[in-house]
Scaffold this motif. Structure first.
Motif, mmCIF file in Angstrom:
data_model
loop_
_atom_site.group_PDB
_atom_site.id
_atom_site.type_symbol
_atom_site.label_atom_id
_atom_site.label_comp_id
_atom_site.label_asym_id
_atom_site.label_seq_id
_atom_site.Cartn_x
_atom_site.Cartn_y
_atom_site.Cartn_z
ATOM 1 N N ARG A 131 0.869 -1.186 0.030
ATOM 2 C CA ARG A 131 0.047 0.033 0.089
ATOM 3 C C ARG A 131 0.753 1.242 0.020
ATOM 4 N NH1 ARG A 131 -5.110 1.866 1.479
ATOM 5 N NH2 ARG A 131 -5.344 4.000 2.723
ATOM 6 N N MET A 132 0.537 2.251 -0.561
ATOM 7 C CA MET A 132 1.205 3.562 -0.888
ATOM 8 C C MET A 132 0.232 4.450 -0.346
ATOM 9 S SD MET A 132 -0.160 5.642 -3.333
ATOM 10 C CE MET A 132 1.353 6.879 -3.574
ATOM 11 N N GLU A 133 0.924 5.633 0.485
ATOM 12 C CA GLU A 133 0.285 7.038 0.824
ATOM 13 C C GLU A 133 1.229 8.108 0.441
ATOM 14 O OE1 GLU A 133 -0.591 6.739 4.926
ATOM 15 O OE2 GLU A 133 -1.944 5.089 4.752
ATOM 16 N N LYS A 134 0.438 9.251 0.047
ATOM 17 C CA LYS A 134 1.399 10.342 -0.463
ATOM 18 C C LYS A 134 0.209 11.360 -0.374
ATOM 19 C CE LYS A 134 4.324 12.536 -3.980
ATOM 20 N NZ LYS A 134 5.449 12.785 -2.855
ATOM 21 N N GLY A 135 0.343 12.166 0.796
ATOM 22 C CA GLY A 135 -0.508 13.441 0.847
ATOM 23 C C GLY A 135 -2.039 12.753 1.056
ATOM 24 N N CYS A 136 -2.916 13.208 0.353
ATOM 25 C CA CYS A 136 -4.278 12.623 0.577
ATOM 26 C C CYS A 136 -4.531 11.547 -0.158
ATOM 27 C CB CYS A 136 -5.434 13.649 0.149
ATOM 28 S SG CYS A 136 -5.061 14.294 -1.446
ATOM 29 N N ARG A 137 -3.429 10.914 -0.943
ATOM 30 C CA ARG A 137 -3.715 9.821 -1.852
ATOM 31 C C ARG A 137 -3.301 8.731 -1.164
ATOM 32 N NH1 ARG A 137 -0.940 10.773 -7.387
ATOM 33 N NH2 ARG A 137 0.624 11.743 -5.956
ATOM 34 N N HIS A 138 -4.360 7.428 -1.085
ATOM 35 C CA HIS A 138 -3.742 6.392 -0.729
ATOM 36 C C HIS A 138 -4.470 5.066 -1.517
ATOM 37 C CE1 HIS A 138 -5.002 9.233 2.523
ATOM 38 N NE2 HIS A 138 -3.905 8.632 3.228
ATOM 39 N N TRP A 139 -3.357 4.183 -1.700
ATOM 40 C CA TRP A 139 -3.954 3.116 -2.715
ATOM 41 C C TRP A 139 -3.323 1.762 -2.260
ATOM 42 C CZ3 TRP A 139 -7.501 3.553 -6.479
ATOM 43 C CH2 TRP A 139 -7.571 2.208 -7.456
ATOM 44 N N SER A 140 -4.177 0.844 -2.319
ATOM 45 C CA SER A 140 -3.859 -0.543 -1.805
ATOM 46 C C SER A 140 -3.637 -1.379 -3.132
ATOM 47 C CB SER A 140 -4.663 -1.310 -0.752
ATOM 48 O OG SER A 140 -4.499 -0.701 0.469
ATOM 49 N N TYR A 141 -2.383 -2.037 -3.443
ATOM 50 C CA TYR A 141 -2.419 -2.924 -4.395
ATOM 51 C C TYR A 141 -2.851 -4.473 -3.945
ATOM 52 C CZ TYR A 141 0.322 1.245 -6.061
ATOM 53 O OH TYR A 141 0.613 2.404 -6.528
ATOM 54 N N SER A 142 -4.179 -4.715 -4.168
ATOM 55 C CA SER A 142 -4.612 -5.649 -3.548
ATOM 56 C C SER A 142 -5.253 -6.945 -4.530
ATOM 57 C CB SER A 142 -5.448 -5.326 -2.333
ATOM 58 O OG SER A 142 -6.367 -4.797 -2.880
ATOM 59 N N ALA A 143 -5.005 -6.320 -5.822
ATOM 60 C CA ALA A 143 -5.516 -7.481 -6.886
ATOM 61 C C ALA A 143 -4.593 -8.548 -6.695
ATOM 62 C CB ALA A 143 -5.311 -6.935 -8.191
ATOM 63 N N ALA A 144 -5.348 -9.707 -7.441
ATOM 64 C CA ALA A 144 -4.620 -11.055 -6.942
ATOM 65 C C ALA A 144 -3.119 -11.028 -7.596
ATOM 66 C CB ALA A 144 -5.519 -12.156 -7.828
ATOM 67 N N LYS A 145 -2.898 -10.488 -8.998
ATOM 68 C CA LYS A 145 -1.703 -10.377 -9.661
ATOM 69 C C LYS A 145 -0.645 -9.491 -8.890
ATOM 70 C CE LYS A 145 -2.633 -6.942 -12.990
ATOM 71 N NZ LYS A 145 -2.816 -6.792 -14.425
ATOM 72 N N GLU A 146 -1.203 -8.554 -7.974
ATOM 73 C CA GLU A 146 -0.172 -7.740 -7.182
ATOM 74 C C GLU A 146 0.219 -8.388 -5.838
ATOM 75 O OE1 GLU A 146 -2.006 -3.521 -9.231
ATOM 76 O OE2 GLU A 146 -2.754 -4.429 -7.241
ATOM 77 N N LYS A 147 -0.320 -9.401 -5.452
ATOM 78 C CA LYS A 147 0.106 -9.987 -4.142
ATOM 79 C C LYS A 147 1.225 -10.862 -4.340
ATOM 80 C CE LYS A 147 -4.541 -9.675 -2.294
ATOM 81 N NZ LYS A 147 -5.609 -10.474 -1.859
ATOM 82 N N VAL A 148 2.010 -11.229 -3.330
ATOM 83 C CA VAL A 148 3.074 -12.297 -3.320
ATOM 84 C C VAL A 148 2.855 -13.152 -2.036
ATOM 85 C CG1 VAL A 148 4.358 -10.625 -2.035
ATOM 86 C CG2 VAL A 148 5.468 -12.551 -3.205
ATOM 87 N N SER A 149 3.089 -14.564 -2.366
ATOM 88 C CA SER A 149 3.046 -15.585 -1.534
ATOM 89 C C SER A 149 4.349 -16.167 -1.157
ATOM 90 C CB SER A 149 2.398 -16.739 -1.866
ATOM 91 O OG SER A 149 0.851 -16.400 -2.054
ATOM 92 N N VAL A 150 4.757 -15.980 0.045
ATOM 93 C CA VAL A 150 6.291 -16.375 0.466
ATOM 94 C C VAL A 150 5.949 -17.870 1.114
ATOM 95 C CG1 VAL A 150 8.013 -16.201 2.109
ATOM 96 C CG2 VAL A 150 6.753 -13.909 1.310
ATOM 97 N N ILE A 151 6.950 -18.796 0.476
ATOM 98 C CA ILE A 151 6.901 -20.170 1.235
ATOM 99 C C ILE A 151 8.120 -20.291 2.050
ATOM 100 C CG2 ILE A 151 6.917 -22.520 0.379
ATOM 101 C CD1 ILE A 151 4.437 -20.917 -0.364
ATOM 102 N N VAL A 152 8.053 -20.765 3.040
ATOM 103 C CA VAL A 152 9.310 -20.938 4.022
ATOM 104 C C VAL A 152 9.461 -22.538 3.811
ATOM 105 C CG1 VAL A 152 10.172 -20.726 6.386
ATOM 106 C CG2 VAL A 152 8.524 -18.968 5.246
#
Length: 367
Positions: A131-152
């Protein structure tokens, strides 16, 4: 801005439709590229590359740009914060997580939203979004292709043995594991069942790995014994370990075991003998006769029989490690020697065979 300007000029009757078009336009201006999945070994670190864009605006060009990485929280509608460059919100992050997750503030302005995870743990295996924030703008990059899965995954150990290991010679075994920073130096220890082989260890720390060498002088008793390399890592309550075990394959020269076998009279009476070492064996003429020569050796040895004069003239034959006759005669009396040999050396043992007439027979085995 161009999308917002069009929305302001259109008639109110179609403003809702164009507003939806404006949202789509702005959505296309927000983009993020990140791998869909990354894998990291337990206790190591991983750098997850990430690039993002957002629409430019004169209104907030002087406002600080903040980035946030969140864990997808299935138990709550509110995701859990794990990394940010916003000093006012760092306290929201669990201290145990705060020191291990990092997003670089200076690089955000160039569109770099990469996430670094140190000392990866099983609990880190989940899905993350930015998620980014700059001034009054806020945006969550939460579409399926914008997520990352971590495998340990389980931490890997590499044990290297330069075979063959030879009894009585100084040998070395190496155990190696990766490390992700100069601050982390995993502890390597050894476990060895044998009490006859003192161990000497010598650790070596490399830039991205640590290796320990175990020096020892193996004995025959070490053959098929287990050696375990154990690596301990992590800090405080998260300290944990992983280990790997190998079975030793020790090469050594043959040692001939006591002779065993039997004599059998023509009428069927059988006399079994065993544990004959450099002793004497008595038999009657016309008896069947069999002696086994077995050796403890690694690799397995080849056994041969020797007698002078040639024992084949006296109806004695060899087959692998066996000396046998289907009918002894008086000429079979003599000393017989078994010779065992492999690539590590040789050994020999003998017995004296007495073949007697029925009138003179005195059944006995002796030294």
């Amino acid at each position: 801005m161009g999308c917002q300007l069009h929305e302001a000029l259109i008639p109110a009757v179609i403003s809702a439709l164009l507003l939806w078009g404006g949202v789509q336009c702005r959505t296309r201006e927000y983009s993020l590229e990140v791998p869909s999945q990354v894998a990291v070994q337990d206790g190591l670190c991983v750098h997850i590359p990430c690039k993002f864009t957002y629409p430019a605006s004169r209104d907030d060009r002087h406002a600080p740009l903040y980035g946030y990485w969140y864990v997808e929280n299935k138990q709550s509608w509110r995701p859990r914060l794990v990394a940010t460059n916003n000093p006012g919100r760092i306290q929201e992050i669990d201290p145990r997580v705060r020191r291990r997750f990092e997003v670089s503030g200076p690089k955000l302005n160039s569109g770099d939203c990469s996430l670094t995870i140190s000392d990866a743990q099983a609990a880190d295996q989940t899905t993350y979004h930015f998620r980014m924030e700059k001034g009054c703008r806020h945006w969550s990059y939460s579409a399926a292709k914008e997520k990352v899965s971590v495998i340990v995954t389980e931490r890997k150990l590499n044990i290297t043995i330069f075979e063959p290991l030879r009894a009585g010679q100084r040998e070395s075994i190496f155990c190696k594991t990766q490390r992700c920073s100069s601050l982390e130096v995993p502890e390597i220890t050894w476990e060895h069942a044998s009490q006859t082989s003192p161990l000497e260890t010598s650790p070596t720390v490399h830039h991205n790995s640590v290796e320990d060498r175990m020096d020892f002088i193996p004995t025959v008793a070490d053959h098929r014994q287990n050696v375990t390399c154990k690596v301990t890592y992590g800090e405080g309550s998260s300290r944990r370990s992983v280990e790997k075990t190998v079975t030793l394959n020790i090469h050594y020269p043959p040692r001939i075991l006591p002779f065993s076998g039997y004599t059998q009279a023509p009428r069927g009476d059988v006399h079994i003998f065993s544990n004959v070492s450099n002793g004497q064996i008595y038999a009657l003429a016309d008896d069947s006769f069999l002696v086994r020569c077995e050796a403890d050796a690694n690799p397995p040895s080849n056994q041969t029989w020797v007698r002078t004069p040639n024992f084949l003239e006296n109806h004695l034959y060899t087959s692998n490690n066996v000396l046998k006759s289907w009918g002894l005669n008086l000429g079979g009396t003599g000393k017989y020697e078994c010779q065992a040999r492999n690539q590590e050396g040789a050994s020999r043992a003998s017995f004296y065979l007495h073949v007697q007439d029925h009138e003179d027979y005195a059944p006995m085995l002796g030294p």
